[in-house]
Scaffold this motif. Sequence first.
Motif, mmCIF file in Angstrom:
data_model
loop_
_atom_site.group_PDB
_atom_site.id
_atom_site.type_symbol
_atom_site.label_atom_id
_atom_site.label_comp_id
_atom_site.label_asym_id
_atom_site.label_seq_id
_atom_site.Cartn_x
_atom_site.Cartn_y
_atom_site.Cartn_z
ATOM 1 N N ASP A 119 0.875 -1.171 0.000
ATOM 2 C CA ASP A 119 0.000 0.000 0.000
ATOM 3 C C ASP A 119 0.915 1.223 0.000
ATOM 4 O O ASP A 119 1.501 1.542 1.005
ATOM 5 N N VAL A 120 1.209 1.833 -1.134
ATOM 6 C CA VAL A 120 0.545 1.741 -2.409
ATOM 7 C C VAL A 120 1.403 1.033 -3.453
ATOM 8 O O VAL A 120 2.615 1.097 -3.429
ATOM 9 N N THR A 121 0.643 0.421 -4.392
ATOM 10 C CA THR A 121 1.296 -0.253 -5.510
ATOM 11 C C THR A 121 0.362 -0.183 -6.715
ATOM 12 O O THR A 121 -0.611 0.566 -6.710
ATOM 13 N N PHE A 122 0.672 -0.963 -7.750
ATOM 14 C CA PHE A 122 -0.135 -0.935 -8.976
ATOM 15 C C PHE A 122 -1.572 -1.377 -8.644
ATOM 16 O O PHE A 122 -1.778 -2.482 -8.132
ATOM 17 N N PRO A 123 -2.568 -0.520 -8.923
ATOM 18 C CA PRO A 123 -3.932 -0.785 -8.429
ATOM 19 C C PRO A 123 -4.641 -1.990 -9.043
ATOM 20 O O PRO A 123 -5.616 -2.480 -8.487
ATOM 21 N N CYS A 165 5.795 -5.664 -6.515
ATOM 22 C CA CYS A 165 6.004 -4.865 -7.722
ATOM 23 C C CYS A 165 7.411 -4.282 -7.624
ATOM 24 O O CYS A 165 7.679 -3.449 -6.767
ATOM 25 N N ASN A 166 8.304 -4.720 -8.503
ATOM 26 C CA ASN A 166 9.721 -4.397 -8.337
ATOM 27 C C ASN A 166 10.375 -4.070 -9.682
ATOM 28 O O ASN A 166 10.595 -4.972 -10.463
ATOM 29 N N PRO A 167 10.685 -2.783 -9.954
ATOM 30 C CA PRO A 167 10.441 -1.561 -9.182
ATOM 31 C C PRO A 167 8.945 -1.332 -8.963
ATOM 32 O O PRO A 167 8.122 -1.709 -9.805
ATOM 33 N N ASN A 168 8.658 -0.676 -7.816
ATOM 34 C CA ASN A 168 7.254 -0.452 -7.483
ATOM 35 C C ASN A 168 6.673 0.729 -8.265
ATOM 36 O O ASN A 168 7.308 1.761 -8.396
ATOM 37 N N ASN A 169 5.483 0.536 -8.792
ATOM 38 C CA ASN A 169 4.716 1.644 -9.353
ATOM 39 C C ASN A 169 3.685 2.010 -8.283
ATOM 40 O O ASN A 169 2.954 1.119 -7.862
ATOM 41 N N PRO A 170 3.630 3.241 -7.782
ATOM 42 C CA PRO A 170 4.140 4.492 -8.350
ATOM 43 C C PRO A 170 5.446 5.037 -7.747
ATOM 44 O O PRO A 170 5.864 6.107 -8.167
ATOM 45 N N ARG A 346 3.478 12.036 -9.746
ATOM 46 C CA ARG A 346 4.386 11.098 -10.414
ATOM 47 C C ARG A 346 4.604 11.590 -11.833
ATOM 48 O O ARG A 346 3.646 11.826 -12.565
ATOM 49 N N VAL A 347 5.870 11.761 -12.195
ATOM 50 C CA VAL A 347 6.167 12.238 -13.540
ATOM 51 C C VAL A 347 6.962 11.156 -14.279
ATOM 52 O O VAL A 347 7.918 10.594 -13.743
ATOM 53 N N SER A 348 6.547 10.877 -15.505
ATOM 54 C CA SER A 348 7.305 9.914 -16.315
ATOM 55 C C SER A 348 8.507 10.634 -16.910
ATOM 56 O O SER A 348 8.430 11.832 -17.195
ATOM 57 N N ILE A 349 9.589 9.902 -17.112
ATOM 58 C CA ILE A 349 10.777 10.495 -17.726
ATOM 59 C C ILE A 349 10.487 10.684 -19.213
ATOM 60 O O ILE A 349 10.069 9.743 -19.885
#
Length: 367
Positions: A119-123, A165-170, A346-349
């Motif tokens: 908590d938290v991870t990919f929903p 989740c590895n790497p974890n999102n978010p 959260r910003v994507s590269i």
Amino acid sequence: MEVLEHKIISRKELEGLDVYKPGKPIEEVKRELGLNRIIKLASNENPLGYSPMAKEAMIKEMENLMFYPEGTAPVLVKKIAKQLKVKEEQVITGNGSDEILRLLTRSYIRSGDEAIMADVTFPRYETNVIIEGGRAIKVPLVNGVHDLGRMLAAITDKTRMIFVCNPNNPTGTIVGKRELTSFINQVPNHILLVVDEAYFEYVTAEDHLDTVPLIHSHANLIVLRTFSKIYGLAALRIGYGVMHSNFVKELIKVKEPFNTNRMAQVAATTSLADLEFVSKCKKENEKGRLYISAEVEKMGLSYFPSQGNFVMIRLNSSGDNVFQSLLHKGIIVRSGGVLGLPNTIRVSIGTKEENEAFIQALREVIQ
Ligand code: PMP
């Protein structure tokens, strides 16, 4: 016209379930705000596109679109198996790794089963578990990182599945090699352990475990990867899972007969061979990650140390507000508000230019 009514209600599991909220599409923002130039850094997509070899393969494959694809994508499966040194019967492809998650819960979660996750991870882990009548047991992250000790302690007689989740999102964080190995060794054999490695190819840290070889010694281990991220094929919907062949046999019964399409199969197969493209994306992504992290720090903000193609930034105010202000400057990010961490974005590269535009806009917004 008369409004028709009916009294047919859906299964009780769907009550109160939210619809997945994706990153805001570019087209929608253009329409709503009347802006011409939009930069989307919201869905962890690849700003460098996809392999030119995949494009060529798809153009050729267009000749064959009147024919159904091969249902189990054998050519692609063979390539994946060879690259990962596993047997072909240990690989399954899906309509995105999203589909494999759904196939896993569809096939293995029974009503009342528990599934442990961060908590938290990919929903989508929680959503899919709930749809099947299971219960999500959510263990808080510590500084954005999975708390594997508490996840182990959360195991009960009802535990059926665990997601890491590895790497974890978010948050983009990873768990250490030793810790994850020890965790995998301690999870009882009757519990399905799903390690989601959607961002695996972006990881540059030394202390990161490649879990695929462990499927040979752990019959309950399932590793998920995707072509949506570093391979840049998000729209084609193709991902894969590596696992004991018994799981593959079951999931194949549950999947749609033609779950991955011809374009996706050939693009993914050729993309795997384009090592140069993958290597370029990995390098550019790392540069962007370092740039954004350093600039954010200069602004006096902190962030979770990311190994993915995104960075989660801690703000001194609501993520929703900063998201909205950035949107008005033509930059789409994700508010932590929808992801479960309200004072973050959260910003994507993106490309170098996109990253610079984001940093400049963020500086203006938070001042
Ligand atoms: N797992 C994680 C952790 C993700 O972030 C995503 C995509 N956002 C997925 C799975 C699903 O990816 P896809 O279905 O595109 O393969």
